[in-house]
Each structure stands twice: as C-alpha cells, then as structure tokens.
Design a protein around this motif. Structure first.
Motif, PDB file in Angstrom:
ATOM      1  N   TYR A 104       0.490   7.518   1.378  1.00 56.20           N
ATOM      2  CA  TYR A 104       0.265   7.726   2.538  1.00 56.20           C
ATOM      3  C   TYR A 104      -1.647   7.672   2.606  1.00 56.20           C
ATOM      4  O   TYR A 104      -2.371   7.655   1.773  1.00 56.20           O
ATOM      5  N   ALA A 105      -2.506   6.912   3.649  1.00 59.91           N
ATOM      6  CA  ALA A 105      -3.586   6.665   3.592  1.00 59.91           C
ATOM      7  C   ALA A 105      -4.249   6.985   5.410  1.00 59.91           C
ATOM      8  O   ALA A 105      -3.342   6.734   6.029  1.00 59.91           O
ATOM      9  N   GLY A 106      -5.278   7.651   5.003  1.00 57.01           N
ATOM     10  CA  GLY A 106      -5.682   7.855   6.650  1.00 57.01           C
ATOM     11  C   GLY A 106      -6.448   5.879   7.265  1.00 57.01           C
ATOM     12  O   GLY A 106      -6.028   5.400   7.023  1.00 57.01           O
ATOM     13  N   ASN A 107      -7.816   6.946   7.946  1.00 55.12           N
ATOM     14  CA  ASN A 107      -8.543   5.202   8.795  1.00 55.12           C
ATOM     15  C   ASN A 107      -8.836   4.477   7.615  1.00 55.12           C
ATOM     16  O   ASN A 107      -8.630   3.187   8.309  1.00 55.12           O
ATOM     17  N   TYR A 108      -8.944   5.233   6.306  1.00 58.39           N
ATOM     18  CA  TYR A 108      -9.861   3.755   6.211  1.00 58.39           C
ATOM     19  C   TYR A 108      -8.596   2.634   5.291  1.00 58.39           C
ATOM     20  O   TYR A 108      -8.918   1.918   4.628  1.00 58.39           O
ATOM     21  N   GLY A 109      -7.515   2.939   5.561  1.00 52.93           N
ATOM     22  CA  GLY A 109      -6.130   1.726   5.032  1.00 52.93           C
ATOM     23  C   GLY A 109      -6.324   1.683   3.798  1.00 52.93           C
ATOM     24  O   GLY A 109      -6.672   3.147   2.884  1.00 52.93           O
ATOM     25  N   ILE A 110      -5.795   1.473   2.922  1.00 52.20           N
ATOM     26  CA  ILE A 110      -4.806   0.140   1.949  1.00 52.20           C
ATOM     27  C   ILE A 110      -5.486  -1.047   1.872  1.00 52.20           C
ATOM     28  O   ILE A 110      -5.289  -1.529   2.638  1.00 52.20           O
ATOM     29  N   ARG A 111      -5.833  -0.671   0.877  1.00 49.79           N
ATOM     30  CA  ARG A 111      -6.147  -2.153  -0.066  1.00 49.79           C
ATOM     31  C   ARG A 111      -6.324  -2.600  -1.363  1.00 49.79           C
ATOM     32  O   ARG A 111      -6.438  -1.930  -2.015  1.00 49.79           O
ATOM     33  N   SER A 112      -5.003  -3.567  -2.174  1.00 53.10           N
ATOM     34  CA  SER A 112      -4.639  -3.621  -3.477  1.00 53.10           C
ATOM     35  C   SER A 112      -5.131  -4.536  -3.434  1.00 53.10           C
ATOM     36  O   SER A 112      -4.387  -5.721  -2.205  1.00 53.10           O
ATOM     37  N   ARG A 113      -6.212  -5.485  -4.580  1.00 49.88           N
ATOM     38  CA  ARG A 113      -5.663  -7.004  -4.627  1.00 49.88           C
ATOM     39  C   ARG A 113      -4.404  -7.180  -5.152  1.00 49.88           C
ATOM     40  O   ARG A 113      -4.234  -8.522  -5.313  1.00 49.88           O
ATOM     41  N   ARG A 114      -3.860  -6.944  -5.918  1.00 52.60           N
ATOM     42  CA  ARG A 114      -2.572  -7.453  -6.423  1.00 52.60           C
ATOM     43  C   ARG A 114      -0.879  -6.733  -6.013  1.00 52.60           C
ATOM     44  O   ARG A 114      -1.438  -6.629  -4.294  1.00 52.60           O
ATOM     45  N   LEU A 159       2.015  -3.393  -4.122  1.00 49.92           N
ATOM     46  CA  LEU A 159       1.984  -2.891  -3.991  1.00 49.92           C
ATOM     47  C   LEU A 159       3.500  -2.081  -3.736  1.00 49.92           C
ATOM     48  O   LEU A 159       3.670  -2.632  -2.752  1.00 49.92           O
ATOM     49  N   ASN A 160       3.854  -1.223  -4.954  1.00 48.59           N
ATOM     50  CA  ASN A 160       5.217  -0.654  -4.481  1.00 48.59           C
ATOM     51  C   ASN A 160       5.359   1.130  -5.224  1.00 48.59           C
ATOM     52  O   ASN A 160       4.717   1.499  -5.314  1.00 48.59           O
ATOM     53  N   ALA A 161       6.196   1.460  -3.609  1.00 52.01           N
ATOM     54  CA  ALA A 161       6.639   2.435  -3.462  1.00 52.01           C
ATOM     55  C   ALA A 161       8.316   2.779  -2.985  1.00 52.01           C
ATOM     56  O   ALA A 161       8.767   1.932  -2.707  1.00 52.01           O
ATOM     57  N   SER A 162       8.458   3.548  -3.775  1.00 52.75           N
ATOM     58  CA  SER A 162       9.969   4.507  -4.112  1.00 52.75           C
ATOM     59  C   SER A 162      10.020   4.415  -2.506  1.00 52.75           C
ATOM     60  O   SER A 162      11.732   4.790  -2.226  1.00 52.75           O
ATOM     61  N   GLY A 163       9.070   5.283  -1.962  1.00 57.56           N
ATOM     62  CA  GLY A 163       9.480   6.097  -0.452  1.00 57.56           C
ATOM     63  C   GLY A 163       8.683   5.035   0.416  1.00 57.56           C
ATOM     64  O   GLY A 163       8.593   3.772   0.856  1.00 57.56           O
ATOM     65  N   SER A 164       7.899   5.651   1.447  1.00 59.66           N
ATOM     66  CA  SER A 164       7.112   5.372   2.558  1.00 59.66           C
ATOM     67  C   SER A 164       5.618   4.512   1.836  1.00 59.66           C
ATOM     68  O   SER A 164       5.680   5.392   1.446  1.00 59.66           O
ATOM     69  N   ILE A 165       5.530   4.338   2.935  1.00 58.61           N
ATOM     70  CA  ILE A 165       4.018   3.452   2.851  1.00 58.61           C
ATOM     71  C   ILE A 165       3.318   3.389   4.311  1.00 58.61           C
ATOM     72  O   ILE A 165       4.065   3.018   4.922  1.00 58.61           O
ATOM     73  N   THR A 166       2.232   4.780   4.177  1.00 60.42           N
ATOM     74  CA  THR A 166       1.785   4.750   5.534  1.00 60.42           C
ATOM     75  C   THR A 166       0.982   4.784   5.693  1.00 60.42           C
ATOM     76  O   THR A 166      -0.106   5.203   5.261  1.00 60.42           O
ATOM     77  N   SER A 167       0.016   4.382   6.706  1.00 60.62           N
ATOM     78  CA  SER A 167      -2.094   4.116   6.626  1.00 60.62           C
ATOM     79  C   SER A 167      -2.291   4.285   8.454  1.00 60.62           C
ATOM     80  O   SER A 167      -1.057   4.077   9.288  1.00 60.62           O
ATOM     81  N   ASN A 168      -3.003   5.028   8.617  1.00 57.99           N
ATOM     82  CA  ASN A 168      -3.764   4.824  10.166  1.00 57.99           C
ATOM     83  C   ASN A 168      -4.447   3.388  10.440  1.00 57.99           C
ATOM     84  O   ASN A 168      -4.553   3.155  11.237  1.00 57.99           O
ATOM     85  N   GLY A 169      -4.847   2.748   9.249  1.00 56.25           N
ATOM     86  CA  GLY A 169      -5.583   1.654   8.878  1.00 56.25           C
ATOM     87  C   GLY A 169      -4.733   0.258   8.625  1.00 56.25           C
ATOM     88  O   GLY A 169      -3.889   0.997   8.610  1.00 56.25           O
ATOM     89  N   ASP A 170      -5.722  -0.463   8.366  1.00 58.56           N
ATOM     90  CA  ASP A 170      -5.025  -1.747   8.180  1.00 58.56           C
ATOM     91  C   ASP A 170      -4.546  -1.733   6.473  1.00 58.56           C
ATOM     92  O   ASP A 170      -5.148  -0.571   5.853  1.00 58.56           O
ATOM     93  N   ILE A 171      -3.596  -2.147   6.061  1.00 57.47           N
ATOM     94  CA  ILE A 171      -2.560  -2.790   5.023  1.00 57.47           C
ATOM     95  C   ILE A 171      -3.194  -3.630   4.346  1.00 57.47           C
ATOM     96  O   ILE A 171      -2.861  -4.759   5.722  1.00 57.47           O
ATOM     97  N   ARG A 172      -3.594  -4.112   3.467  1.00 61.79           N
ATOM     98  CA  ARG A 172      -4.046  -4.745   2.847  1.00 61.79           C
ATOM     99  C   ARG A 172      -4.053  -5.928   1.558  1.00 61.79           C
ATOM    100  O   ARG A 172      -4.716  -5.132   0.464  1.00 61.79           O
ATOM    101  N   VAL A 173      -2.616  -6.138   0.971  1.00 65.74           N
ATOM    102  CA  VAL A 173      -2.387  -6.459   0.161  1.00 65.74           C
ATOM    103  C   VAL A 173      -2.767  -7.614  -0.737  1.00 65.74           C
ATOM    104  O   VAL A 173      -2.396  -8.785   0.388  1.00 65.74           O
ATOM    105  N   GLY A 174      -2.859  -8.126  -1.932  1.00 63.52           N
ATOM    106  CA  GLY A 174      -3.500  -9.625  -2.582  1.00 63.52           C
ATOM    107  C   GLY A 174      -2.026 -10.089  -2.422  1.00 63.52           C
ATOM    108  O   GLY A 174      -1.687 -11.466  -2.272  1.00 63.52           O
ATOM    109  N   TRP A 175      -0.747  -9.305  -2.997  1.00 63.18           N
ATOM    110  CA  TRP A 175       0.209 -10.568  -3.471  1.00 63.18           C
ATOM    111  C   TRP A 175       1.970  -9.709  -2.838  1.00 63.18           C
ATOM    112  O   TRP A 175       1.298 -10.354  -1.355  1.00 63.18           O
ATOM    113  N   HIS A 176       2.413  -8.574  -3.157  1.00 60.81           N
ATOM    114  CA  HIS A 176       3.824  -8.682  -2.625  1.00 60.81           C
ATOM    115  C   HIS A 176       3.686  -6.849  -2.069  1.00 60.81           C
ATOM    116  O   HIS A 176       2.944  -6.316  -3.370  1.00 60.81           O
TER     117      HIS A 176
END
Length: 432
Positions: free
Chosen positions: A8-18, A20-37
């Motif tokens: 979970y991430a707030g308004n700043y969002g989630i950013r990863s150059r590679r 992003l893997n999770a067994s549960g949910s991925i939630t963000s109030n802001g952007d979700i930007r991921v370089g790979w999958h």
C-alpha cells in the motif's frame, strides 16, 4: 520488489525501475510506475493516478485505475479491468469479467473478456501505427460491446470465451509430481513463466526443445525473458533425465532407443553420441561427440573414445540420428563402425553397438550382426583398413571422393520414403 502480502502506498504512489510482485493486493492513491512487470495475487488499484508498466501485468483480482493504464506487454486480470481514462496495451488484454475505459482502448493484438467491453470513444485492436507488435487480424472477443465511437479490429466475436485461472503458485501448493504430470502443455508453460498465457502460441514442446530463444520469441510472441525461461526449464528436464539414467543397465538396443528417441526426434542436425558403460553394462554417462549439418557430421575415433577413457569405461555404445527419418545406415556409417570397433579392441574398450535413430524407428549394428563381423575383421592381421584410411569420417554427406589424409565426403543416406523400424533380430548385448 517482492512482498509476501499486500503493498500500500499513499498519494506519492509507487515507483520501481524493475518488477513489482506481491502475493496480496497492490494499492496506491497516486501513480503506479514500474519499469518491468507487475504480478499480484489479488487486486491492482491506483485510486486516482495512472498505472504505467513497461512489460506484463498479471493480476488474479481486479485492475482499477483512476486515470490511464499503459502496458508495454500483456494486461491480464481474472476479474474486471477498469480505467477512468484510456487503456493502451502493446500486446493483448484478457479479463475474467468486464473491461471499461472512460476514453478509448488501443491494443496491439487481441482483447478477450467474459463480460461486457465498454468505452466512451474509439476501440482500435491490432492496427495502431505506434505499437510495434500490432497484428493485422487482431481478435476482439467478449459477451457484448457497449461503445461510443469507432470499432476497428480484424475479427469480432460476441460470445463468452473460456478463460482459465492465472497461475500464481502459492508458497505451499501441496502438489505432487504425479499431479503435475497430468497438466496440459499450456498449464506447464504457465507454471514455468509464473503467469497466464492466452494459449500455447503454437508452441509444441517437442519442437521448442530444439529452438533458440529468438525462434521462440518470433514463433510464440514471447518476451526474451520468457523464451529464456522456457529453454532453461527444458534444459533442466534434460539434465534431470540424464541423471536418472545413470546406473541403469543397458540390455538391448531397445533400451538405448527408448532413451534417445525423445531427445533426438525433430532434431535438425546430425549428432553423434557416446554412452559409457561399466563392466556390468551400467550407464556411467552420456556424451555428445559432435554435431554436424542437416545431412552429415564429422567423427574421428580419437574424439569418439575420449569420454570412454575419461570415465574409465569398460564398454561404449555409439548413437547418432538421421534428420531425414530414414534409419538405413549409409556406407560411411558402416565404415566408421568398423573403425571404432577396431580402435576399441586396441584400447581395451569394447564397442557393444552403434545405433542409428530415425523418426519412428532405429537400426542396430549389433542386432544385424555387423559388430561381430567388425570384430572378426579387426582380428584379421591382413585387415588394416582402420590404419590406412583417412583420419576422420563423415557419417553422411552429399558428394565427393575420399582424399588422402582429409575428411571423407561421399554419398550420404538414402532419401526418406517411409520411416519404419528396420527389421532385425533383437539380440541382447553380450556381456564383456
């Protein structure tokens, strides 16, 4: 980034150059930007931002974006896919529920969903000029369409497609090997890749074993990482099979054929192999001696006996394939076998058999009595063909004549008519 639970991430969002893997949910109030999958065991949600991913998005729950969804690979969800803005995907979109876009939908290949496909503006499938993987005959398949603009696609089907579950293995699945052996090829590929695939993409596992990563990418539309993953799994299976064979007793030519047939079928080039054995004919190891072209491979007795000397083998069995499928031995095959038997007698390593493998059968020199004949010829002091002849031998080639001290290139194997097992008496391989 890997997480065994929710992210979970707030308004700043989630950013990863590679990835992003999770067994549960991925939630963000802001952007979700991921370089790979991205892969998630549950939902992928950006309540008020964009979802921007460089490769595939594989989610077992729903995908929800407050703005646009951009995906450089495949966008797969087992529930609904919803974007208040537009959806732009380079490959295909798959949803176990509905697909909704506040603006338009642009996809390089196909769209499949079991529910309703709805959008406010245009739907373009497979005709985008800025998507490098756009298909000419892209398929749009769903139960119904609710669109407010132009629909352009190669094929359109209004029906409810069958969509199998995404494979995201849990930490402890409880599966046994007997369970996995009943899986279809498609499910095995999904388990290897850790994500769902629309179909096997025309991949025949038997053929894939002889492909390069580039060929797999072109044939099945896989990414480079996925193609390499499949080839690594195939090689792992080969090594596991090879380790299981060590210590097994070779009794007849049928034993050799049953092991080598699956390894050599559909092979595009000739290969020459050596099985090293103990005094009791137990397998020590299997070695590749040489690999040639479509119709020939060059073999020298020096290289052919190196594995036997290294393994301290008491006996060997040689084996090579005919890509044409015809198991009839050529003149060069017979000459080479005679030389190998003669050299084996000098080295104290007995050549028990030489087997030619085709698509649907094999030819055994031992079953046809040619090994015993070669042994008799080698014991004749007047027979020095293995010394006086050229140093290396081409098993099967196209044309030419033998030349002194150079590889022999003469007529090759017979043209293929019907690939059937060559008849002969199945003799047990004699004990040393």
């Amino acid at each position: 980034m890997h997480c065994g639970g929710d992210i979970y991430a707030g308004n700043y969002g989630i950013r990863s150059r590679r990835s992003l893997n999770a067994s549960g949910s991925i939630t963000s109030n802001g952007d979700i930007r991921v370089g790979w999958h991205i892969s998630a065991g549950k939902d992928l949600i950006s309540t008020s931002g964009h979802i921007h991913v460089g490769d595939d998005v594989i989610v077992s729950g729903k995908i929800n974006a407050g703005e646009f969804v951009f995906c450089g690979g495949r966008l797969h969800s087992m529930e609904d896919i919803r974007a208040e803005g537009g959806i732009d995907v380079s490959y295909d979109i798959l949803a176990g529920g509905n697909i909704h876009a506040g603006f338009g939908i642009n996809v390089g290949q196909s769209i499949r969903c079991t529910g309703t496909l709805s959008f406010t503006k245009n739907l373009f499938a497979g005709i985008s000029t800025h998507i490098p993987h756009a298909a000419d005959d892209a398929v749009v398949e769903c139960r119904e369409i609710s669109g407010g603009g132009i629909i352009r696609s190669g094929q359109l089907f209004l029906r409810q497609p069958e969509i199998s579950p995404t494979i995201i293995p849990p930490a402890k699945s409880g599966l046994s090997l007997s369970d996995i052996t009943r899986w279809a090829d498609k499910h095995l590929l999904e388990a290897v890749l850790g994500k769902q695939i629309m179909e096997s993409g025309g991949i025949i596992l038997r053929e894939a074993a002889h492909m390069t990563a580039t060929e797999l990418m072109r044939r099945a539309g896989l990414s480079e990482a996925d193609a390499e993953c499949i080839l690594a799994a195939i090689e792992l299976g080969r090594r596991a099979t090879k380790s299981l064979m060590k210590g097994k007793v070779i009794g007849t030519s049928e034993d050799v054929f049953s092991w080598f047939h699956d390894r050599l079928i559909d092979r595009r080039k000739e290969g020459f192999f050596c099985i090293t054995l103990t005094q009791k004919h137990r397998i020590i190891d299997c070695h590749s001696i040489s690999e040639g072209s479509l119709s020939s491979t060059l073999v020298h007795p020096r290289e052919a006996f190196i594995p036997a000397i290294r393994d301290s083998a008491a006996a060997v069995i040689y084996c090579h394939n005919h890509p044409s499928g015809d198991t009839s031995p050529s003149v060069e095959d017979k000459t080479l076998t005679s030389r190998l038997v003669s050299c084996g007698e000098i080295l104290g390593v007995r050549v028990l058999d030489h087997i030619v493998i085709g698509n649907n059968g094999f030819y055994s020199f031992n079953d046809h009595g040619l090994i015993d004949k070669a042994l008799a010829d080698s014991s004749n002091p007047n027979n020095k063909s293995y010394i006086a002849s050229s140093p290396s031998m081409s098993l099967t080639t196209t044309s030419g004549k033998p030349k002194s001290r150079k590889p022999v290139c003469v007529s090759g194997e017979k043209p293929l008519t019907t690939a059937t097992r060559t008849p002969g008496v199945r003799k047990r391989i004699p004990k040393s």
